[in-house]
Design an enzyme around this catalytic site. Structure first.
Site, PDB file in Angstrom:
ATOM      1  CE1 TYR A 178      -4.006  -2.151   4.963  1.00  0.00           C
ATOM      2  CE2 TYR A 178      -3.143   0.025   4.420  1.00  0.00           C
ATOM      3  CZ  TYR A 178      -3.645  -1.201   4.021  1.00  0.00           C
ATOM      4  OH  TYR A 178      -3.782  -1.474   2.679  1.00  0.00           O
ATOM      5  CB  SER A 180      -0.894   0.015   1.247  1.00  0.00           C
ATOM      6  OG  SER A 180      -1.508   1.276   1.433  1.00  0.00           O
TER       7      SER A 180
END
Length: 264
Positions: free
Chosen positions: A149, A136
């Site tokens: 995350y 990501s």
């Protein structure tokens, strides 16, 4: 890599990006082994793709799931592993229940490491092979409200870089993919509201799937998708204090949209 010669284990295949990525890979001529936890969704995607696809139901956060995926991958003759499975968790870190943090780390970081380690001896014995880690932009541009995350995705990026250097004298290419925000039904309403409030750019899962396929064709390396996010990720590595100041102006909005405290 020639995709018509690729036999691919795709994790997270029952999710939004996984489904579209499976379609793109099969359309490019690859055979795809679909891995995920939802047997019904996997069966539907397998039926759609036809004879070039197979599936394995596996929870990759467990030792049993890793073993099942590893066994199925070898039987399928896999020469490409795409670590795509992942979960998000938007919320202020001090208000998140620890099981939520554990799930993020186990799914986004530990599972790809364990599955890659299990399959590496097999992949190294192939004439040509690849490991693709879908990370990501938050792994290169860590973001408030996504501390766990961001940590997991930053770890996956570091793993990809180290493994690519470790396998430089083998037939195994290591590719790291860092998309920006992906617009999928899996996003929570809180995340959607935050993205609208901050006017964050996003890409469809179909567009990201096409970019991943192009990166696999290209071969080794690291790929950040989206501008200006790609520039900000580079700037964060060069002068993180500038990004600190820039994101400080968004903090009030992020706190406004963060979910209320979880039960610890």
């Amino acid at each position: 890599m020639q995709l018509n010669q690729a036999r691919i284990l795709l994790t997270g295949a029952s999710g939004g990006l996984g489904r579209d990525l499976a379609r793109e890979l099969a359309g490019a001529g690859a055979a795809v082994l679909l891995a995920g936890r939802d047997a019904v969704r996997l069966a539907a995607i397998k039926a759609e793709l036809g004879a070039s696809a197979d599936s394995v139901v596996a929870d990759l956060t467990t030792a049993q799931g890793i073993a099942a995926a590893n066994t199925a991958a070898r039987a399928f003759g896999v020469n490409v592993l795409i670590n795509n499975a992942g979960v998000g968790a938007f919320g202020l870190f001090d208000q998140q229940a620890w099981p939520t943090v554990e799930q993020v780390l186990a799914t986004n970081l530990e599972a790809p490491l364990r599955l890659t380690q299990a399959l590496l001896p097999w992949l190294k014995a192939q004439p040509t092979a690849a490991v693709v880690n879908v990370g990501s932009m938050f792994g290169s541009l860590p973001y408030p409200g996504f501390a766990a995350y961001s940590a997991a995705k930053a770890g996956l990026r570091g793993f990809s870089q180290a493994l690519r250097r470790e396998l430089a004298d083998t037939p195994v290419a290591v590719i790291h993919i860092a998309p920006r925000v992906i617009d999928t039904p899996l996003n929570t309403e809180a995340v959607n509201q935050l993205n609208r409030a901050l006017k964050n750019n996003s890409d469809s899962s179909q567009a990201v799937a096409r970019q991943i396929v192009a990166a696999l064709r290209h071969g080794k390396g690291e790929h950040h998708f989206g501008f200006p996010e790609r520039l900000f990720a580079w700037l964060n590595g060069f002068a993180p204090s500038l990004i600190d100041r820039g994101l400080a102006g968004q903090l009030a909005i992020i706190k406004q949209h963060a979910p209320s405290s979880e039960q610890h």
